[in-house]
Design a protein around this motif. Structure first.
Motif, PDB file in Angstrom:
ATOM      1  N   LEU A   1      -4.389   2.672   4.356  1.00  0.00           N
ATOM      2  CA  LEU A   1      -3.110   1.979   4.358  1.00  0.00           C
ATOM      3  C   LEU A   1      -1.988   2.867   4.896  1.00  0.00           C
TER       4      LEU A   1
ATOM      5  N   VAL B   1      -5.255  -5.232   5.297  1.00  0.00           N
ATOM      6  CA  VAL B   1      -3.890  -5.726   5.372  1.00  0.00           C
ATOM      7  C   VAL B   1      -3.851  -6.917   6.318  1.00  0.00           C
TER       8      VAL B   1
ATOM      9  N   ASP C   1       2.267   2.645   6.715  1.00  0.00           N
ATOM     10  CA  ASP C   1       3.403   1.772   6.976  1.00  0.00           C
ATOM     11  C   ASP C   1       3.145   1.112   8.339  1.00  0.00           C
ATOM     12  N   HIS C   2       3.929   0.107   8.681  1.00  0.00           N
ATOM     13  CA  HIS C   2       3.653  -0.679   9.891  1.00  0.00           C
ATOM     14  C   HIS C   2       3.639   0.169  11.159  1.00  0.00           C
TER      15      HIS C   2
ATOM     16  N   SER D   1      -3.472  -1.464   8.267  1.00  0.00           N
ATOM     17  CA  SER D   1      -4.657  -0.761   7.817  1.00  0.00           C
ATOM     18  C   SER D   1      -5.426  -0.277   9.043  1.00  0.00           C
TER      19      SER D   1
ATOM     20  N   SER E   1       5.278  -5.000   7.400  1.00  0.00           N
ATOM     21  CA  SER E   1       5.575  -3.809   6.613  1.00  0.00           C
ATOM     22  C   SER E   1       4.465  -2.767   6.592  1.00  0.00           C
ATOM     23  N   TYR E   2       3.203  -3.216   6.648  1.00  0.00           N
ATOM     24  CA  TYR E   2       2.075  -2.308   6.494  1.00  0.00           C
ATOM     25  C   TYR E   2       0.972  -2.627   7.488  1.00  0.00           C
TER      26      TYR E   2
ATOM     27  N   ILE F   1       0.147   5.626   3.237  1.00  0.00           N
ATOM     28  CA  ILE F   1       0.430   5.085   1.912  1.00  0.00           C
ATOM     29  C   ILE F   1      -0.729   5.387   0.968  1.00  0.00           C
TER      30      ILE F   1
END
Length: 184
Positions: free
Chosen positions: A174, A160, A176-177, A169, A166-167, A183
Motif C-alpha cells: 500500500l 486497492v 499513497d496515490h 497498491s 488517495s491510495y 503506507i
C-alpha cells in the motif's frame, strides 16, 4: 383463536403454535443481536449511531445496518478491540468511518469486508490482527491512519480499488496515490 366475520359467515382462523413460537423466537433473536452492541447516538445526526462496543460471542460477525431504528454509520474507537474470538466481519454499506483501534488486537480475524461507503480507516484500526491475510481498500477511502495494519503478520496483500484518488497498491503493498509514501 380469532373469529372473523366475512360474507355474513363466521370463520375461525387458528394461528398455529409453531408460527407463534417462531415469531417469538425471531423477536427475541433480533433483540438479542442488537443487545450485543453498545452504541452512542451521533450528535450531528440523531438518527445515526456509532458502535462503541461488542459483548457477543460472535466468531463471524455481520454488523447490523441499524440498531433500534437508527442507522449505524461508524465503528467507534476500540469497539471490537482485543476480541480474540472474532474471525470474520462484514461491515454494512451504511458505515462511513472506522475509528482508531476499532479492531485492534483481534488476533484471529482472518477476513473483513469493508464497504464502498467507508471514507476513513483510523489509526491502528487493524493493528495486531495477526491472522488477517488480505484486505481490499474501496475507492471511497480518503484517509488511512498511521499503523492501521501494523503487526498484521499474515497480511500478504492489500488490494486497492483502481478508482481511488488517495491510495494505490503495487504488488500487494500500500502506497499513497503518487507512490511517494509507503503506507504498509
Amino acid at each position: 383463536m380469532c373469529k372473523l366475520k366475512q360474507g355474513g359467515r363466521k370463520r375461525e382462523m387458528r394461528i398455529g403454535k409453531a408460527w407463534g413460537l417462531w415469531a417469538l423466537f425471531m423477536l427475541a433473536w433480533m433483540g438479542a443481536a442488537q443487545a450485543q452492541y453498545t452504541y452512542t447516538t451521533n450528535s450531528a445526526d440523531t438518527n445515526t449511531v456509532t458502535i462503541t462496543g461488542y459483548t457477543g460471542p460472535g466468531i463471524s460477525q455481520n454488523i447490523p445496518s441499524n440498531i433500534n431504528g437508527k442507522t449505524v454509520t461508524c465503528i467507534g474507537d476500540s469497539a471490537f478491540s482485543e476480541n480474540t474470538n472474532l474471525t470474520s466481519v462484514t461491515i454494512p454499506e451504511t458505515v462511513t468511518s472506522m475509528e482508531q483501534r476499532a479492531f485492534y488486537g483481534c488476533s484471529n480475524l482472518v477476513g473483513i469486508f469493508i464497504p464502498d461507503n467507508v471514507t476513513n480507516i483510523g489509526r491502528s484500526t487493524f493493528e495486531g490482527c495477526a491472522s488477517l491475510t488480505n484486505i481490499a481498500i474501496p475507492a471511497g477511502v480518503a484517509t488511512i491512519g498511521t499503523s492501521a495494519f501494523r503487526f498484521c503478520d499474515s497480511l500478504t496483500e492489500i488490494a486497492v480499488d483502481t478508482n481511488t484518488s488517495s491510495y494505490c497498491s503495487v504488488a500487494g503493498v500500500l502506497f499513497d496515490h503518487d507512490q511517494t509514501t509507503l503506507i504498509q
